[in-house]
Scaffold this motif. Structure first.
Motif, short mmCIF file in Angstrom:
data_model
loop_
_atom_site.label_atom_id
_atom_site.label_comp_id
_atom_site.label_asym_id
_atom_site.label_seq_id
_atom_site.Cartn_x
_atom_site.Cartn_y
_atom_site.Cartn_z
N LYS A 133 0.87 -1.26 -0.05
CA LYS A 133 -0.14 -0.07 0.13
C LYS A 133 0.99 1.40 -0.07
N GLY A 177 -1.78 4.60 -2.01
CA GLY A 177 -0.87 5.01 -0.88
C GLY A 177 0.47 5.88 -1.36
N VAL A 178 1.10 6.65 -0.71
CA VAL A 178 2.16 7.41 -0.90
C VAL A 178 3.11 6.54 -1.14
N PHE A 192 2.72 4.94 2.95
CA PHE A 192 1.59 5.65 3.71
C PHE A 192 0.34 5.61 3.28
N ASP A 193 -0.60 5.27 3.96
CA ASP A 193 -2.21 4.71 3.35
C ASP A 193 -2.72 6.21 3.39
N ASP A 194 -2.92 6.61 2.06
CA ASP A 194 -3.65 7.99 1.78
C ASP A 194 -5.10 7.78 1.36
N GLY A 195 -5.49 6.48 1.71
CA GLY A 195 -6.95 6.15 1.19
C GLY A 195 -6.94 5.98 -0.33
N LYS A 196 -6.10 5.88 -0.85
CA LYS A 196 -5.91 5.53 -2.53
C LYS A 196 -4.97 4.47 -2.60
#
Length: 291
Positions: free
Chosen positions: A155, A164-165, A158-162
């Motif tokens: 993911k 992920g970064v 960092f999980d950005d809701g899409k």
């Protein structure tokens, strides 16, 4: 001089045949036979752990490659049963199938986790049997003859809701069946991303040495058409461990993956054309172990 005993040829041949039969005797499936009667997976307690932690990512058969939609996004699988996702009433196996290239039918475990904790280990366990996989891939070009059953995906950092970064479109692990890999036929393989470099078409990295050597492959042994095979995947302490039928086959250092968030997937993902996959999961479980 010691007298030699000469055995009749028929006795020698008979003995050789008996020895060969003893070494090649097929395993027997310990589970009841499938009947084709469909029941809701949520009604079977042996799948409650993974269902309560997952959602279903599924494609419309023969739709656009890569397309999918989601069911049970809140992990409530009550009443979710169809021709592609069900428990067979006879065998009590979770049946997952899909038709079409780069299409899927997979449980996606919702939790994202890091791989470098020295005391926390994430387990995905499956006792699975693909159904006639060589028949599934027979009409596909030879370079596309694989189907994936278990994955460790990412993911990003960092999980950005899409996505992920830092997301890269490559799983850390794909556990696959391949009809023929350099002359090795009908085997399971672990395909492991060997670095955390984005090697996608648009990344600009495809011609680098990192991307030319981005994968390592481990032969996990022959596909057994008669009985299910048990796989355990364990991620933790910067290691990826794969166990087949009680014996460790892979222990791979994944220190290079420590920044990534990971998640498990289980089901069928088609990497072949012009066919339909099907796998029966007699056991499928997810757990977290603290040491």
């Amino acid at each position: 001089m010691k007298k030699l005993t000469v055995l009749p040829l028929t006795l020698i041949v008979s003995g050789l045949l008996t020895a060969c039969a003893a070494t090649t005797e097929p395993r027997v499936n310990p589970y009841p036979a499938a009947t084709g009667e469909r029941e809701a997976p949520a009604d079977y307690s042996q799948f409650s752990n993974i269902l309560s932690a997952s959602k279903l990512q599924i494609s419309t058969p023969n739709s656009r490659p890569g397309s999918k939609y989601e069911l049970a996004t809140d992990s409530d699988f009550s009443g979710i049963v169809n021709e592609h996702f069900y428990v067979d009433k006879g065998s009590k196996a979770l049946v997952m199938n899909m038709e079409g290239y780069k299409l899927r039918n997979e449980l996606r475990v919702l939790e994202n986790f890091k791989s470098d904790s020295p005391n926390t280990f994430y387990h995905l366990s499956a006792e699975l049997k693909p159904i006639n996989p060589r028949e599934s891939v027979k009409d596909s070009p030879s370079k596309n003859d694989a189907m994936t059953f278990l994955q460790v995906h990412n993911k990003g950092t960092f999980d950005d809701g899409k996505h992920g970064v830092g997301y890269i479109p490559h799983p850390l692990l794909r556990l696959v069946y391949e009809a023929d890999r350099k002359g090795v036929k009908d085997h399971y393989w672990a395909i492991i991303k060997n670095n955390a470099v984005n090697c996608s078409k648009d990344s600009g990295n495809r011609d680098t040495s990192d991307c030319k050597n981005a994968y390592v492959r481990f032969d996990l042994g022959a596909y057994d058409p008669n009985a299910p095979t048990k796989f355990d995947i364990i991620v933790g302490d910067s290691k990826l461990v794969i166990n087949r039928d009680g014996e460790n086959q892979v222990e791979h250092d994944i220190t290079y993956w420590k920044e990534m968030l990971n998640y498990f997937k289980a089901g069928v993902y088609n990497q072949f054309e012009n066919g339909k996959s099907e796998a029966h999961f007699y056991q499928l479980d997810y757990k977290i172990e603290q040491k």
